[in-house]
Design a protein around this motif. Structure first.
Motif, PDB file in Angstrom:
ATOM      1  N   MET A  21       0.801  -1.221   0.000  1.00 48.06           N
ATOM      2  CA  MET A  21       0.000   0.000   0.000  1.00 48.06           C
ATOM      3  C   MET A  21       0.838   1.277   0.000  1.00 48.06           C
ATOM      4  SD  MET A  21      -3.084  -0.913  -0.178  1.00 48.06           S
ATOM      5  CE  MET A  21      -3.830  -2.526  -0.169  1.00 48.06           C
ATOM      6  N   ASP A  22       1.939   1.281   0.764  1.00 42.33           N
ATOM      7  CA  ASP A  22       2.698   2.514   0.973  1.00 42.33           C
ATOM      8  C   ASP A  22       4.136   2.499   0.473  1.00 42.33           C
ATOM      9  OD1 ASP A  22       0.534   3.708   2.187  1.00 42.33           O
ATOM     10  OD2 ASP A  22       1.226   3.371   4.225  1.00 42.33           O
ATOM     11  N   GLY A  23       4.652   1.343   0.121  1.00 43.72           N
ATOM     12  CA  GLY A  23       6.044   1.296  -0.312  1.00 43.72           C
ATOM     13  C   GLY A  23       6.982   0.963   0.836  1.00 43.72           C
ATOM     14  N   ALA A  24       8.109   1.632   0.872  1.00 42.87           N
ATOM     15  CA  ALA A  24       9.196   1.317   1.797  1.00 42.87           C
ATOM     16  C   ALA A  24       8.802   1.400   3.269  1.00 42.87           C
ATOM     17  CB  ALA A  24      10.380   2.244   1.548  1.00 42.87           C
ATOM     18  N   LEU A  25       9.364   0.482   4.048  1.00 42.16           N
ATOM     19  CA  LEU A  25       9.215   0.528   5.500  1.00 42.16           C
ATOM     20  C   LEU A  25      10.282   1.417   6.127  1.00 42.16           C
ATOM     21  CD1 LEU A  25       8.632  -3.256   6.320  1.00 42.16           C
ATOM     22  CD2 LEU A  25       6.918  -1.480   5.980  1.00 42.16           C
ATOM     23  N   ALA A  26      11.339   1.677   5.395  1.00 46.64           N
ATOM     24  CA  ALA A  26      12.467   2.469   5.906  1.00 46.64           C
ATOM     25  C   ALA A  26      12.058   3.924   6.110  1.00 46.64           C
ATOM     26  CB  ALA A  26      13.637   2.397   4.925  1.00 46.64           C
ATOM     27  N   PRO A  27      12.650   4.578   7.120  1.00 46.54           N
ATOM     28  CA  PRO A  27      12.325   5.983   7.365  1.00 46.54           C
ATOM     29  C   PRO A  27      12.876   6.926   6.292  1.00 46.54           C
ATOM     30  CG  PRO A  27      13.986   5.225   8.914  1.00 46.54           C
ATOM     31  CD  PRO A  27      13.543   4.036   8.137  1.00 46.54           C
ATOM     32  N   VAL A  28      13.924   6.514   5.602  1.00 45.58           N
ATOM     33  CA  VAL A  28      14.475   7.276   4.470  1.00 45.58           C
ATOM     34  C   VAL A  28      14.855   6.290   3.375  1.00 45.58           C
ATOM     35  CG1 VAL A  28      15.322   9.274   5.787  1.00 45.58           C
ATOM     36  CG2 VAL A  28      16.794   7.304   5.493  1.00 45.58           C
ATOM     37  N   TYR A  30      15.422   1.716  -2.669  1.00 43.17           N
ATOM     38  CA  TYR A  30      16.566   2.613  -2.473  1.00 43.17           C
ATOM     39  C   TYR A  30      16.521   3.816  -3.419  1.00 43.17           C
ATOM     40  CZ  TYR A  30      21.148   4.668  -2.602  1.00 43.17           C
ATOM     41  OH  TYR A  30      22.176   5.577  -2.566  1.00 43.17           O
ATOM     42  N   GLU A  31      16.801   4.960  -2.858  1.00 42.01           N
ATOM     43  CA  GLU A  31      17.026   6.220  -3.581  1.00 42.01           C
ATOM     44  C   GLU A  31      18.076   6.978  -2.774  1.00 42.01           C
ATOM     45  OE1 GLU A  31      15.546   7.638  -6.366  1.00 42.01           O
ATOM     46  OE2 GLU A  31      14.372   5.833  -6.739  1.00 42.01           O
ATOM     47  N   PRO A  32      18.980   7.681  -3.419  1.00 45.14           N
ATOM     48  CA  PRO A  32      19.962   8.455  -2.658  1.00 45.14           C
ATOM     49  C   PRO A  32      19.293   9.582  -1.857  1.00 45.14           C
ATOM     50  CG  PRO A  32      20.234   8.796  -5.030  1.00 45.14           C
ATOM     51  CD  PRO A  32      19.150   7.790  -4.850  1.00 45.14           C
ATOM     52  N   THR A  33      19.839   9.851  -0.661  1.00 43.20           N
ATOM     53  CA  THR A  33      19.335  10.939   0.182  1.00 43.20           C
ATOM     54  C   THR A  33      20.511  11.682   0.811  1.00 43.20           C
ATOM     55  OG1 THR A  33      19.179   9.590   2.202  1.00 43.20           O
ATOM     56  CG2 THR A  33      17.217   9.656   0.772  1.00 43.20           C
ATOM     57  N   PRO A  34      20.272  12.888   1.307  1.00 39.20           N
ATOM     58  CA  PRO A  34      21.355  13.684   1.905  1.00 39.20           C
ATOM     59  C   PRO A  34      22.039  13.029   3.103  1.00 39.20           C
ATOM     60  CG  PRO A  34      19.498  15.096   1.385  1.00 39.20           C
ATOM     61  CD  PRO A  34      19.044  13.676   1.158  1.00 39.20           C
ATOM     62  N   GLU A  41      23.263  10.312   3.472  1.00 39.08           N
ATOM     63  CA  GLU A  41      24.376   9.446   3.082  1.00 39.08           C
ATOM     64  C   GLU A  41      25.730  10.146   3.240  1.00 39.08           C
ATOM     65  OE1 GLU A  41      23.043   6.320  -0.164  1.00 39.08           O
ATOM     66  OE2 GLU A  41      22.460   8.359  -0.743  1.00 39.08           O
ATOM     67  N   GLN A  42      25.705  11.429   3.508  1.00 36.13           N
ATOM     68  CA  GLN A  42      26.942  12.164   3.751  1.00 36.13           C
ATOM     69  C   GLN A  42      27.553  11.811   5.102  1.00 36.13           C
ATOM     70  OE1 GLN A  42      26.638  16.447   2.920  1.00 36.13           O
ATOM     71  NE2 GLN A  42      24.724  15.970   1.848  1.00 36.13           N
ATOM     72  N   ASN A  43      26.761  11.176   5.962  1.00 37.29           N
ATOM     73  CA  ASN A  43      27.243  10.841   7.299  1.00 37.29           C
ATOM     74  C   ASN A  43      26.954   9.379   7.601  1.00 37.29           C
ATOM     75  OD1 ASN A  43      26.616  10.547  10.384  1.00 37.29           O
ATOM     76  ND2 ASN A  43      28.049  12.265  10.186  1.00 37.29           N
ATOM     77  N   ARG A  44      28.020   8.606   7.776  1.00 38.32           N
ATOM     78  CA  ARG A  44      27.890   7.172   8.021  1.00 38.32           C
ATOM     79  C   ARG A  44      27.066   6.842   9.264  1.00 38.32           C
ATOM     80  NH1 ARG A  44      33.632   4.690   7.719  1.00 38.32           N
ATOM     81  NH2 ARG A  44      34.100   6.136   6.072  1.00 38.32           N
ATOM     82  N   GLU A  45      27.225   7.648  10.299  1.00 41.26           N
ATOM     83  CA  GLU A  45      26.509   7.384  11.549  1.00 41.26           C
ATOM     84  C   GLU A  45      25.008   7.604  11.406  1.00 41.26           C
ATOM     85  OE1 GLU A  45      27.739   5.854  14.303  1.00 41.26           O
ATOM     86  OE2 GLU A  45      29.484   5.627  13.012  1.00 41.26           O
ATOM     87  N   LEU A  46      24.631   8.600  10.629  1.00 39.80           N
ATOM     88  CA  LEU A  46      23.196   8.803  10.370  1.00 39.80           C
ATOM     89  C   LEU A  46      22.617   7.629   9.587  1.00 39.80           C
ATOM     90  CD1 LEU A  46      22.596  12.557   9.419  1.00 39.80           C
ATOM     91  CD2 LEU A  46      21.513  11.254  11.256  1.00 39.80           C
ATOM     92  N   VAL A  47      23.347   7.201   8.600  1.00 37.55           N
ATOM     93  CA  VAL A  47      22.904   6.045   7.810  1.00 37.55           C
ATOM     94  C   VAL A  47      22.757   4.828   8.721  1.00 37.55           C
ATOM     95  CG1 VAL A  47      23.546   4.432   5.970  1.00 37.55           C
ATOM     96  CG2 VAL A  47      23.841   6.895   5.626  1.00 37.55           C
TER      97      VAL A  47
END
Length: 134
Positions: free
Chosen positions: A83-90, A98-102, A104-110
């Protein structure tokens, strides 16, 4: 992850059908009334679920909908993804969308968002509709 009304109503419809598994067909009107789902919206949701093989239907005066497989074989994750697509928050940590997002500039955030994705995914994958009605 944020559920849309479509996912919420799809889950409620599947709970209703799970509660009546092997008891016969349920009409759209009955499900809509019991679960407080707008009838036209429910028609669209059930059509999507039918195309994906989760429900089956029969037309006519004695027609209606029923599950195409046992509720123990349908996970909440499958329905939310449908119904909604990805379960991931980003999208950059999504396994299926998968789609690139900002971030990805920080490993810890990823790493943080991947851990959140894993928790949500694991919980929803292990939760079947049979479990929600017991």
């Amino acid at each position: 992850m944020k559920l849309t009304a479509k996912s919420e109503y799809a889950c409620l419809a599947l709970i209703d059908l799970s509660m009546n598994f092997e008891k016969g067909l349920r009409t759209i009107g009955d499900i809509a009334e019991r679960r407080h789902i707008p009838k036209k919206f429910l028609e669209q949701i059930l059509l999507t679920l039918k195309r994906a093989g989760y429900v089956k239907s029969r037309k006519g005066a004695d027609g209606g909908y029923e599950l195409a497989k046992p509720p123990s074989e349908i996970s909440v994750a499958e329905i939310v993804r449908l119904m909604d697509g990805a379960l991931a928050p980003v999208e950059s940590v999504s396994e299926y969308f998968y789609e690139p997002t900002p971030i990805e500039q920080n490993r810890e955030l990823v790493k943080l968002f991947r851990e959140i994705r894993d928790y949500i995914s694991d919980k929803l994958e292990k939760t079947t509709f049979a479990r929600l009605i017991s």
